[in-house]
Design a protein around this motif. Structure first.
Motif, PDB file in Angstrom:
ATOM      1  N   ALA A 600      47.428  38.581  32.650  1.00 53.13           N
ATOM      2  CA  ALA A 600      47.655  40.004  32.904  1.00 53.13           C
ATOM      3  C   ALA A 600      47.460  40.352  34.376  1.00 53.13           C
ATOM      4  O   ALA A 600      48.184  41.192  34.933  1.00 53.13           O
ATOM      5  N   ASP A 601      46.473  39.722  35.030  1.00 53.28           N
ATOM      6  CA  ASP A 601      46.215  40.053  36.433  1.00 53.28           C
ATOM      7  C   ASP A 601      47.356  39.608  37.325  1.00 53.28           C
ATOM      8  O   ASP A 601      47.642  40.236  38.358  1.00 53.28           O
ATOM      9  N   ARG A 636      42.975  36.975  40.073  1.00 48.07           N
ATOM     10  CA  ARG A 636      43.255  37.412  41.439  1.00 48.07           C
ATOM     11  C   ARG A 636      42.628  38.763  41.776  1.00 48.07           C
ATOM     12  O   ARG A 636      42.713  39.219  42.905  1.00 48.07           O
ATOM     13  N   THR A 637      41.984  39.416  40.788  1.00 45.65           N
ATOM     14  CA  THR A 637      41.308  40.681  41.081  1.00 45.65           C
ATOM     15  C   THR A 637      39.893  40.472  41.606  1.00 45.65           C
ATOM     16  O   THR A 637      39.205  41.434  41.922  1.00 45.65           O
ATOM     17  N   THR A 638      39.442  39.208  41.669  1.00 50.48           N
ATOM     18  CA  THR A 638      38.102  38.913  42.185  1.00 50.48           C
ATOM     19  C   THR A 638      38.211  38.024  43.420  1.00 50.48           C
ATOM     20  O   THR A 638      39.198  37.294  43.590  1.00 50.48           O
ATOM     21  N   PRO A 639      37.205  38.046  44.298  1.00 52.62           N
ATOM     22  CA  PRO A 639      37.262  37.190  45.497  1.00 52.62           C
ATOM     23  C   PRO A 639      37.045  35.719  45.169  1.00 52.62           C
ATOM     24  O   PRO A 639      37.464  34.847  45.947  1.00 52.62           O
TER      25      PRO A 639
END
Length: 793
Positions: A600-601, A636-639
């Motif tokens: 989903a990301d 990909r929403t986190t570092p």
């Protein structure tokens, strides 16, 4: 006060009596005598215990005219809604909320194509004569009998049914197969926006040359997402049949207990009220057939008699291409085609809207086909996307094909009939009492340029979208009397001995492999009993195959004794979706959470929702679970860079939390019976309180997605409503076809409050079969009423 109460009671009683009389007046007439114009001789219609008509006529045209009459009295509202959906006329009776659906179907060109097809149809051909007699029977019923209750509720005005309506409904059925509008934008987005590493899990064995010619901007992707969602919503919310898949097999006499071929079939279709098939036993001198009919079609799509039997599955070949056109920067009404600028053709159509102003559409067409952008009233993209669809580009004498198939008692006759079915793509599995079995993939398969994969959006300017004619029918996949003694068709990608590539949106091979494994057992002699068990098989090897690579990660993610026990339950589970299974519930929730956490990301909400509606996800997930290095695992929403173990652990925790929230803390309550249910939905049952009046269910449903008993749901969070499944289960042993068995998910009638509206629903979900009476002795024994149709004087 006493007098007032008496008056009130009398008034309520009068209303109740009036309502009951009104409803009763809508019920089918299954006894007595009625006059039917155009008959050459009386026709006898005997109704059995399930409301199936057994029609005996002296003439062919009388038989089809009588079929039209009795089909209409049981299913007129279904006929009306199907033609309105296919022709883009729902807003006229359901209001402005259906404008987008009407706009979509007008854009597809089904209406215009059907009108043109009907104009050039040779009305003297036997199939055309059968259709005309059948439509006349429908129209006579409609003109002489009270309108269905739904007509009253919606204010539908009666109008005659036409040849163009029948062709339009055939177009809708063909479109319901087509996955391209949902799949091609998705795969193109993955390729062009995410890259080749992300594409690997979709296992595209061969790749297109280059990429889409015109650069698709953000607005173009937004339009494509909107079209995909509109297409899916139109199919889901209509409450009408949609073809999805199917099982069929034929076993030669050397492998059966009776020594004669046995045919089995269960086409997988979206559940709806009424059910898709109308059973009818038809006869006139020299002809007899027990058939399953679609609305507005006199020719049986499935059928059998003492001499032969056949069933269908969906071929799943890709017969619809999306094509990005290049606009002339100096003339927005021209696109680049074969090295020159050519004009777009346009026409206007008007959508009538209940309680609203009419909507005028301008529908454009390039040399490749209609521009699907026009399905959106307020598009934001600049790139025209054309649709090439085989249904619009073939002669498709499908009526002649099925007319002949209804009479095909030899291999040569069956093969010749199937060759006339050009679109949509169908697999026809056939057997006869003489000992032959056969399978033919019916479709006009386009010759595409070498190296072009139509699974992606094609470039309309550079030639890759052009078609160089069609392959001959002899090049299609097919088999006759194979040495192994059986044939299986289950929507997996077929192999053609001609060696041609056949791109398509095929189902997982697991279901077909499960059937093949059972049928390959030389120690089994097949009969009606063990064939029932095979059709009702609730398992496959998909779950163990997907889970095996990640069991280590799941064991490490489990933090309590209870969680560790649940992981081991999954590890030892055989994949069967029985009603008492809690492993089935846990697996299907985990399947969704893995998809959501991994994909989903990367895709975004709209594209991920489209992905959940495609077949490519089924095949992608086992490859994803087996590839620890896949870039999909990273969030990909986190570092941080997440690993497969990280994402599996997150999916595990989310799965347990969701199941606890919905079914309680005790895993023993997470049974498949509680999580997986079937409700048959009527077009008017989409809103309360009409759902209580028109819908049927819910029923706890065994089986699952891509098991032989394919009671299937969309991948998503629990609980799961069953979307589609076996629309009938049929078993015919050609040693004695009068012993044939079948099932109907609901009942013969589409008339609310009729005795046969839902009288088979409970038996169907329990896996029970009903006899399909063919012999004169059986029909006479089981006749419950007789309707005689008399010629007009």
């Amino acid at each position: 006060m006493k007098r007032s109460l008496i008056l009130l009671v009398l008034l309520l009683a009068a209303v109740a009596i009036g309502g009951a009389w009104h409803v009763d007046s809508k019920q089918p007439r299954r006894g007595g005598e009625l006059t039917l114009g155009g008959l050459q001789a009386p026709v006898t219609v005997r109704y059995d215990e399930r409301g199936v008509p057994h029609i005996q006529a002296a003439h062919e045209s009388d038989m089809y005219r009588a079929l039209g009459f009795v089909h209409a009295q049981d299913r007129l509202f279904q006929m009306e809604m199907l033609r309105r959906l296919a022709r883009g006329e729902l807003a006229e009776v359901l209001g402005a909320k259906l404008i987008d659906t009407d706009r979509l179907f007008r854009t597809l060109g089904i209406r215009a194509h059907a009108d043109a097809y009907a104009q050039k149809l040779d009305l003297q051909r036997p199939a055309s004569q059968a259709l005309l007699a059948y439509l006349d029977g429908i129209n006579q019923f409609q003109a002489s009998r009270p309108a269905p209750l739904e007509f009253d509720l919606l204010g539908i005005q009666k109008r005659p049914f036409s040849v163009a309506d029948t062709i339009s409904v055939a177009g809708y059925m063909a479109y319901s197969f087509a996955a391209a509008l949902r799949t091609e934008p998705l795969l193109t987005h993955v390729r062009d926006q995410l890259g080749a590493d992300y594409l690997k899990i979709f296992d595209l064995d061969w790749h297109p040359r280059g990429v889409v010619g015109p650069t698709l901007a953000a607005g173009d992707w937004q339009d494509l997402n909107a079209i995909a969602q509109l297409s899916q919503a139109a199919l889901e919310e209509a409450g009408l049949p949609q073809f999805e898949g199917s099982n069929a097999w034929a076993v030669s006499g050397s492998r059966t207990a009776s020594g004669k071929p046995l045919l089995a079939g269960d086409p997988h279709i979206r559940f709806a009220v009424p059910a898709v098939w109308y059973e009818a036993h038809l006869s006139y001198p020299g002809f007899e057939l027990y058939g399953h009919h679609q609305a507005l079609n006199p020719l049986a799509s499935l059928g059998h008699n003492r001499d032969f039997a056949w069933s269908l599955t969906m071929f799943q070949n890709d017969d619809l291409d999306l094509i990005a056109e290049t606009l002339n920067p100096d003339n927005p009404n021209q696109v680049r085609h074969r090295g020159q600028w050519v004009d777009l053709h346009s026409r206007e159509e008007v959508i009538a809207v209940k309680d609203g102003a009419p909507v005028t559409l301008t529908l454009r067409r390039s040399p490749h086909g209609p521009l699907i952008n026009d399905a959106l009233g307020n598009r934001v993209g600049a790139t025209p996307i054309a649709m090439w669809w085989a249904f619009l580009h073939t002669d498709n004498p499908i009526l002649d094909g099925f007319y002949q198939l209804n009479r095909a008692d030899s291999l040569d006759k069956a093969r010749a009939a199937v060759e006339k079915i050009e679109a949509p793509g169908l697999n026809v599995v056939w057997a006869n009492a003489s000992g032959d079995i056969g399978w033919w993939a019916a479709a006009k398969l386009a010759r595409r340029p070498a190296g072009v994969n139509p699974g992606f959006i094609l470039d309309g300017a550079n030639g890759e979208a052009e078609k160089h004619g069609f392959h001959p029918f002899s090049a299609n996949p097919q088999e006759e009397n194979p040495a192994r003694g059986y044939i299986v068709s289950a929507n997996y990608q077929p192999q053609a001995t001609s060696g041609i590539e056949i791109p398509g949106y095929y189902n997982l091979a697991d279901r077909g492999q499960r059937l093949d494994q059972r049928l390959a057992d030389n120690h089994v002699k097949w009969d009606l009993n063990n064939s029932q068990a095979l059709q009702l098989d609730p398992g496959n090897g998909y779950a163990p195959r997907l889970l095996a690579p990640i069991l280590g990660e799941l064991r490490r993610a489990a933090t309590t004794a209870q969680e560790r026990a649940l992981v081991e339950q999954l590890a030892t589970w055989n994949g069967d979706h029985d009603l008492d299974s809690s492993a089935a519930t846990l697996f299907n929730q985990l399947l969704y959470q893995l998809s959501e956490r991994a994909m989903a990301d990367d895709l975004g909400a709209a594209q991920f929702d489209n992905l959940l509606s495609t077949r490519v996800l089924d095949a992608a997930l086992p490859r994803l679970s087996a590839d620890a290095a896949s870039p999909w695992w990273d969030d990909r929403t986190t570092p941080a860079v997440e690993s497969r173990a990280d994402t599996v652990a997150a999916a595990w925790r989310a799965s347990l939390q969701h199941l606890q929230d919905n079914f309680g803390a005790d895993p023993s309550a997470w049974t498949w019976a509680n999580a997986h249910t079937l409700t048959h939905s009527h077009p008017l049952g989409q809103q309360q309180p009409l759902d209580q009046l028109f819908n049927v269910g819910p029923f706890a449903a065994p089986g699952s997605h891509e098991t032989p008993n394919n009671l299937s749901h969309r991948i998503g969070p629990a609980p799961w409503p069953v979307v589609y499944g076996p629309s009938t289960r049929r078993l015919i042993d050609l040693a004695d076809a009068s012993t044939a068995l079948g099932s109907n998910p609901l009942g013969q009638s589409g008339v609310p409050f009729d005795a046969h509206f839902s009288d088979q629903a409970a038996a169907y979900i329990a896996g029970q079969y009903q006899p399909q009476h063919l012999s004169e002795a059986d029909v006479a024994t089981h006749t419950r009423s007789t309707l005689t149709l008399l010629p007009a004087r």
